[in-house]
Design a protein around this motif. Sequence first.
Motif, PDB file in Angstrom:
ATOM      1  N   PRO A 106      27.623   8.180 -86.746  1.00 49.65           N
ATOM      2  CA  PRO A 106      28.173   9.261 -85.926  1.00 49.65           C
ATOM      3  C   PRO A 106      27.137  10.216 -85.347  1.00 49.65           C
ATOM      4  CG  PRO A 106      29.578   8.897 -87.816  1.00 49.65           C
ATOM      5  CD  PRO A 106      28.364   8.045 -88.023  1.00 49.65           C
ATOM      6  N   ALA A 107      26.157  10.642 -86.148  1.00 49.14           N
ATOM      7  CA  ALA A 107      25.203  11.622 -85.615  1.00 49.14           C
ATOM      8  C   ALA A 107      23.983  11.743 -86.515  1.00 49.14           C
ATOM      9  CB  ALA A 107      25.868  12.989 -85.469  1.00 49.14           C
ATOM     10  N   SER A 125      23.098   5.485 -82.201  1.00 50.09           N
ATOM     11  CA  SER A 125      23.926   6.685 -82.157  1.00 50.09           C
ATOM     12  C   SER A 125      23.754   7.337 -80.792  1.00 50.09           C
ATOM     13  CB  SER A 125      23.570   7.685 -83.263  1.00 50.09           C
ATOM     14  OG  SER A 125      22.558   8.580 -82.849  1.00 50.09           O
ATOM     15  N   CYS A 126      24.500   8.400 -80.548  1.00 52.25           N
ATOM     16  CA  CYS A 126      24.452   9.065 -79.239  1.00 52.25           C
ATOM     17  C   CYS A 126      23.353  10.115 -79.140  1.00 52.25           C
ATOM     18  CB  CYS A 126      25.809   9.693 -78.921  1.00 52.25           C
ATOM     19  SG  CYS A 126      27.096   8.472 -78.598  1.00 52.25           S
ATOM     20  N   ASP A 127      22.580  10.296 -80.192  1.00 51.87           N
ATOM     21  CA  ASP A 127      21.463  11.229 -80.127  1.00 51.87           C
ATOM     22  C   ASP A 127      20.305  10.586 -79.369  1.00 51.87           C
ATOM     23  OD1 ASP A 127      22.365  13.488 -82.071  1.00 51.87           O
ATOM     24  OD2 ASP A 127      22.809  11.618 -83.107  1.00 51.87           O
ATOM     25  N   GLY A 133      26.879   8.018 -74.240  1.00 53.28           N
ATOM     26  CA  GLY A 133      28.000   7.431 -74.971  1.00 53.28           C
ATOM     27  C   GLY A 133      28.573   6.183 -74.331  1.00 53.28           C
ATOM     28  N   GLU A 141      36.909  11.217 -83.506  1.00 52.75           N
ATOM     29  CA  GLU A 141      35.786  12.145 -83.644  1.00 52.75           C
ATOM     30  C   GLU A 141      35.121  12.413 -82.298  1.00 52.75           C
ATOM     31  OE1 GLU A 141      34.962  13.775 -86.382  1.00 52.75           O
ATOM     32  OE2 GLU A 141      36.551  12.793 -87.521  1.00 52.75           O
ATOM     33  N   LYS A 142      34.924  13.691 -81.974  1.00 53.46           N
ATOM     34  CA  LYS A 142      34.265  14.083 -80.726  1.00 53.46           C
ATOM     35  C   LYS A 142      33.265  15.191 -81.003  1.00 53.46           C
ATOM     36  CE  LYS A 142      38.112  12.852 -77.659  1.00 53.46           C
ATOM     37  NZ  LYS A 142      38.812  12.072 -78.684  1.00 53.46           N
ATOM     38  N   ASP A 143      32.245  15.282 -80.136  1.00 50.18           N
ATOM     39  CA  ASP A 143      31.275  16.363 -80.299  1.00 50.18           C
ATOM     40  C   ASP A 143      31.803  17.636 -79.647  1.00 50.18           C
ATOM     41  OD1 ASP A 143      30.892  16.121 -77.563  1.00 50.18           O
ATOM     42  OD2 ASP A 143      28.923  15.175 -77.717  1.00 50.18           O
ATOM     43  N   LEU A 160      32.365  10.253 -80.381  1.00 49.15           N
ATOM     44  CA  LEU A 160      31.234   9.928 -81.237  1.00 49.15           C
ATOM     45  C   LEU A 160      31.353   8.500 -81.755  1.00 49.15           C
ATOM     46  CD1 LEU A 160      30.956  13.216 -83.327  1.00 49.15           C
ATOM     47  CD2 LEU A 160      29.358  12.415 -81.572  1.00 49.15           C
TER      48      LEU A 160
END
Length: 220
Positions: free
Chosen positions: A39-40, A71-73, A105, A118-120, A126
Motif C-alpha cells: 500500500p505505501a 507501490s505508488c510512491d 497509480g 483504500e485511498k490516499d 492505493l
Amino acid sequence: MPGLTIGDQIPNLEVETTHGKFKLHGFISDSYCIIFSHPADFTPVCTTELASMAAYADKFAERGVKLLGFSCDDVQSHKEWIKDIEAYADNKHRVGFPIAADPTGELIKELNMVDPDEKDSSGRPLPSRALHIVGPDKKIKLSFLYPGSTGRNMDEVVRALDSLKKASQHKIATPANWKPGDQVVIAPSVSDEQAKEMFPQGFKTAELPSGKNYLRFTNV
C-alpha cells in the motif's frame, strides 16, 4: 477476481525502479518472477513485509525466482524507505531486489493490484497487498490478495512456488497442507497404466466408498 488473473499474460509495462528503468518481460526473461505490491512506503506492515521478503531473497534465488516490488510512491521515497527496512531487519538482510514506482497509480490498475477500499489523501486508489507468481511464459500462475491489515506469510509463498514448479514438471498436483518431501497426487487425466510408466517408484490408491480410483499418491 476481475481484471488480470491466473492464466493471463502480464502486460509488458515499462517501469521505473530503484534499479533503473526496464520493461517487465525483459526483466522476467526466462525465469519465474514474484511481483508484489504494498500500500505505501513508511508504513508498519509494509516495512515488516519487505524485510521478510529480503530475508527470504536467498530462498527465492535458489529456486531461480526474481522479485519485484510495487507501490505508488516514487523512486526516491523507495530508496529512503529501504534504509528503514534494512534497519528493522538489524541490517542482516539487504533489499537487493528492485521496487517499482507508480506515482500515477496507472500501473497497479493494469496489474490488478488496486485496493477497492483504500485511498490516499487525494482520493487516489492505493495498492492492495497483491502478489503474482509469473512464469517464464509471462503468464500468472498464482495470485494472492490480502487487505491492508493482513501481512503476508512468506513460508506460504515459498510453499506455493514449490508446488507450482513441481506440478509443471510432472502430471501431479499437491494436496492440502502439502510441503516439500510429502507425497503428491497423480492427475486424474493419467490412467493407471500411464501412471505405472510415469511413476516407476509406484503409487498408492486410496480406498474410498465410491470405489473410484481417483485419489492416487506417489513420491516425486
